[in-house]
Design a protein around this motif. Structure first.
Motif, mmCIF file in Angstrom:
data_model
loop_
_atom_site.group_PDB
_atom_site.id
_atom_site.type_symbol
_atom_site.label_atom_id
_atom_site.label_comp_id
_atom_site.label_asym_id
_atom_site.label_seq_id
_atom_site.Cartn_x
_atom_site.Cartn_y
_atom_site.Cartn_z
ATOM 1 N N PHE A 1 22.838 99.605 40.951
ATOM 2 C CA PHE A 1 21.765 99.723 41.814
ATOM 3 C C PHE A 1 20.410 99.682 40.973
ATOM 4 O O PHE A 1 20.516 100.092 39.713
ATOM 5 C CB PHE A 1 21.620 101.179 42.462
ATOM 6 C CG PHE A 1 23.005 101.372 43.280
ATOM 7 C CD1 PHE A 1 23.350 100.905 44.533
ATOM 8 C CD2 PHE A 1 24.063 102.257 42.750
ATOM 9 C CE1 PHE A 1 24.453 100.964 45.196
ATOM 10 C CE2 PHE A 1 25.195 102.678 43.417
ATOM 11 C CZ PHE A 1 25.623 101.875 44.635
ATOM 12 N N THR A 2 19.278 99.520 41.799
ATOM 13 C CA THR A 2 18.013 98.900 41.109
ATOM 14 C C THR A 2 17.060 99.761 41.507
ATOM 15 O O THR A 2 16.934 100.008 42.708
ATOM 16 C CB THR A 2 17.726 97.467 41.125
ATOM 17 O OG1 THR A 2 18.939 96.792 40.864
ATOM 18 C CG2 THR A 2 16.618 97.069 39.936
ATOM 19 N N ALA A 3 16.169 100.544 40.659
ATOM 20 C CA ALA A 3 14.867 101.208 41.041
ATOM 21 C C ALA A 3 13.757 100.717 40.241
ATOM 22 O O ALA A 3 13.953 99.709 39.468
ATOM 23 C CB ALA A 3 15.044 102.778 40.659
ATOM 24 N N GLY A 4 12.558 101.084 40.453
ATOM 25 C CA GLY A 4 11.395 100.525 39.753
ATOM 26 C C GLY A 4 10.887 99.259 40.587
ATOM 27 O O GLY A 4 11.383 98.805 41.435
ATOM 28 N N GLY A 5 9.638 98.942 40.061
ATOM 29 C CA GLY A 5 8.657 97.694 40.701
ATOM 30 C C GLY A 5 9.663 96.632 40.531
ATOM 31 O O GLY A 5 9.087 95.824 41.483
ATOM 32 N N GLY A 6 10.326 96.436 39.709
ATOM 33 C CA GLY A 6 11.327 95.053 39.610
ATOM 34 C C GLY A 6 12.306 95.004 40.771
ATOM 35 O O GLY A 6 13.011 93.918 40.926
ATOM 36 N N ALA A 7 12.600 96.067 41.647
ATOM 37 C CA ALA A 7 13.847 96.011 42.310
ATOM 38 C C ALA A 7 13.689 95.428 43.439
ATOM 39 O O ALA A 7 14.343 94.940 44.301
ATOM 40 C CB ALA A 7 13.940 97.755 42.645
ATOM 41 N N LYS A 8 12.169 95.104 43.859
ATOM 42 C CA LYS A 8 11.928 94.474 45.002
ATOM 43 C C LYS A 8 12.106 92.939 44.832
ATOM 44 O O LYS A 8 12.002 92.133 45.879
ATOM 45 C CB LYS A 8 10.628 94.769 45.603
ATOM 46 C CG LYS A 8 9.235 94.501 44.745
ATOM 47 C CD LYS A 8 8.249 94.694 45.382
ATOM 48 C CE LYS A 8 7.030 94.512 44.415
ATOM 49 N NZ LYS A 8 6.779 95.658 43.405
ATOM 50 N N ASN A 9 12.393 92.193 43.717
ATOM 51 C CA ASN A 9 12.446 90.852 43.623
ATOM 52 C C ASN A 9 14.001 90.445 43.788
ATOM 53 O O ASN A 9 14.921 90.862 42.748
ATOM 54 C CB ASN A 9 12.195 90.901 41.899
ATOM 55 C CG ASN A 9 11.916 89.083 41.605
ATOM 56 O OD1 ASN A 9 12.585 88.482 42.405
ATOM 57 N ND2 ASN A 9 11.158 88.590 41.037
#
Ligand code: ADP
Length: 450
Positions: free
Chosen positions: A401-409
């Motif tokens: 799973f991905t968190a942080g500002g880069g997760a929306k890419n």
């Protein structure tokens, strides 16, 4: 009877927030507040501030306390009576020394990043070599610094972490913490009292110290401590059997929020840096790579952090450019560009090399290709990071799973799926307050220990 709701607070560095969830994990209310500014008034505290190099004149304790009760007021009136359990996460290694009868702080708090290096020689002389407590910002250094500073004229005192003290304001039972706050990191990271999660007690080298009796007793995160104090319940309209339970640290709460609750599930945080956390059946530590494990019930939360990540992206592109350029990337096409993007020289994990130089050349003329190369190179570092955890003995990663500002890419997620060879998705929830609410939910199934 009616509905059962769970309230979690997150106390961060600049402000606090809460989330209220129902039994299915749906969010029923949230709010956040910045900390109000209060300045220290007591002359004694002022002198103590002057005696320390990084003197801090803000009255943090008052700010936290006021924020806690302001947030309680922010809880919508109609759902207050349905809240059956409350938990709080706080910044790890933020430490208070309080009066063991009244619970009031005897000194201003030691903040998470504050260094008490004056205590380091003493701590190094009692702790095993390379133990987590052997850095100036560890909770133990803070305790020893205070102990030596105050000298022989000591009131009966207790050590609490930020979350413990805020929880105490709600339940009134002094001297309890959780093993995430008590430990934070078991080796080589900056922030721990010295609680050993595997033997379930403080280590013997700590037990024989004169300040041992200041240490709180340790429960699992999400364990009921006591019911909400009657005066608080009455004032704010919460029910009287609403239970207050042990919390955790902010970064662990953020991991819990992603609900990666099976071994092999992991969260990659793509913020300024790249941090990975993997739920493992086994505990691993390696000080060379800054890899350490937190206990989570019968499993281990294994983690490490690389210096690569969004910081370098931000140096090269605006967020808007990142979005526009990413749209044009074909993520199924591997990039031949092989970079090691770093904001400056030095890396720890998954490559332990304090002199590792950033590698961002050759730069193609086309910025889409350039960004593709960077995103792909960061994905390779991420893959290497998970590989290293496995080599060190952790459970093999199965899903990320991905968190942080880069997760929306979305394109980056596709690139990472290809490079990691694993399902990768954006985490549904990433707020630490949500993780704290899950701990409250966990506590609802348990009895208050006697
Ligand atoms: P932190 O809290 O660590 O400062 P955030 O989680 O807020 O970081 O993430 C910010 C980072 O996300 C920035 O470094 C920025 O370059 C990166 N970022 C923002 N938008 C994108 C995007 N569309 N693709 C990749 N990275 C992005």
């Amino acid at each position: 009877e009616g509905e059962r709701l769970y309230l979690g607070f997150d106390f961060g560095t600049s402000g606090a927030r809460f989330a209220i969830i129902d039994k299915d994990g749906a969010i029923r209310a949230e709010a956040k507040r910045e900390y109000p500014l209060f300045v220290q008034l007591l002359i004694l505290r002022f002198l103590f501030v002057l005696s320390r190099k990084n003197g801090e004149s803000r009255d943090w304790v008052r700010s936290w306390k006021e924020t806690l009760f302001s947030l309680l007021e922010d809880v919508p009136l109609d759902i207050r009576k349905h809240v059956v359990a409350i938990s709080i996460d706080g910044t790890s290694a933020t430490t208070l020394i309080v009066d063991s009868y009244t619970g009031e702080p005897l000194w201003r708090p030691f903040l998470y990043n504050e260094s008490c290096s004056d205590a380091l020689p003493v701590v190094k002389s009692i702790a095993p070599p390379n133990h987590t407590v052997c850095t100036g910002s560890s909770t133990l250094c803070k305790l020893v610094s205070w102990w030596n500073h105050v000298g022989s004229d000591k009131k009966p005192a207790l050590l609490l972490h930020q979350a413990d003290w805020l929880l105490w304001l709600l339940h009134g039972k002094l001297g309890v913490t959780d093993y995430n706050n008590a430990l934070k990191a078991s080796f080589n990271k900056s922030i721990t009292v010295g609680y050993d999660p595997e033997v379930d007690s403080y280590p013997s080298w700590l037990v024989c110290q004169p300040y041992y009796h200041l240490l709180p007793s340790v429960l699992a995160p999400g364990t009921p401590i006591a019911c909400l104090k009657e005066e608080v319940g009455n004032k704010y309209g919460f029910q009287k059997d609403c239970v207050v339970c042990t919390g955790t640290t902010d970064s662990i709460a953020a991991f819990l929020a992603a609900r990666a609750s099976q071994p092999g599930k992991a969260v990659t945080s793509l913020g300024s840096t790249l941090a990975i956390k993997l739920l493992s059946n086994t505990r691993i530590e390696d000080s060379r790579f800054g890899v350490y494990s937190h206990r989570l019930d019968d499993k281990w939360l294994v983690g490490g952090a690389s210096n690569t990540g969004g910081a370098i992206l931000r140096q090269l592109f605006t967020d808007n450019q990142l979005e526009k350029l990413s749209e044009q990337i074909n993520p199924s096409q591997p990039s031949p560009l092989d970079y090691y993007p770093l904001p400056k020289a030095g890396e720890r994990f998954p490559v332990a090399d304090p002199n590792l130089a950033p590698r961002l050349h050759p730069r193609p003329e086309n910025d889409v290709e350039y960004l593709h190369g960077i995103l792909e190179s960061i994905a390779r570092i991420e893959a290497k990071a998970y590989e290293l955890l496995k080599e060190l003995g952790a459970t093999q990663v199965e899903e990320v799973f991905t968190a942080g500002g880069g997760a929306k890419n979305e394109k980056w997620i596709k690139i990472r799926e290809r490079v990691l060879g694993l399902p990768v998705s954006r985490a549904n929830q990433t707020e630490a307050a949500y993780g704290a609410a899950l701990l409250a939910k966990k506590a609802d199934q348990q009895n208050i220990p006697s």
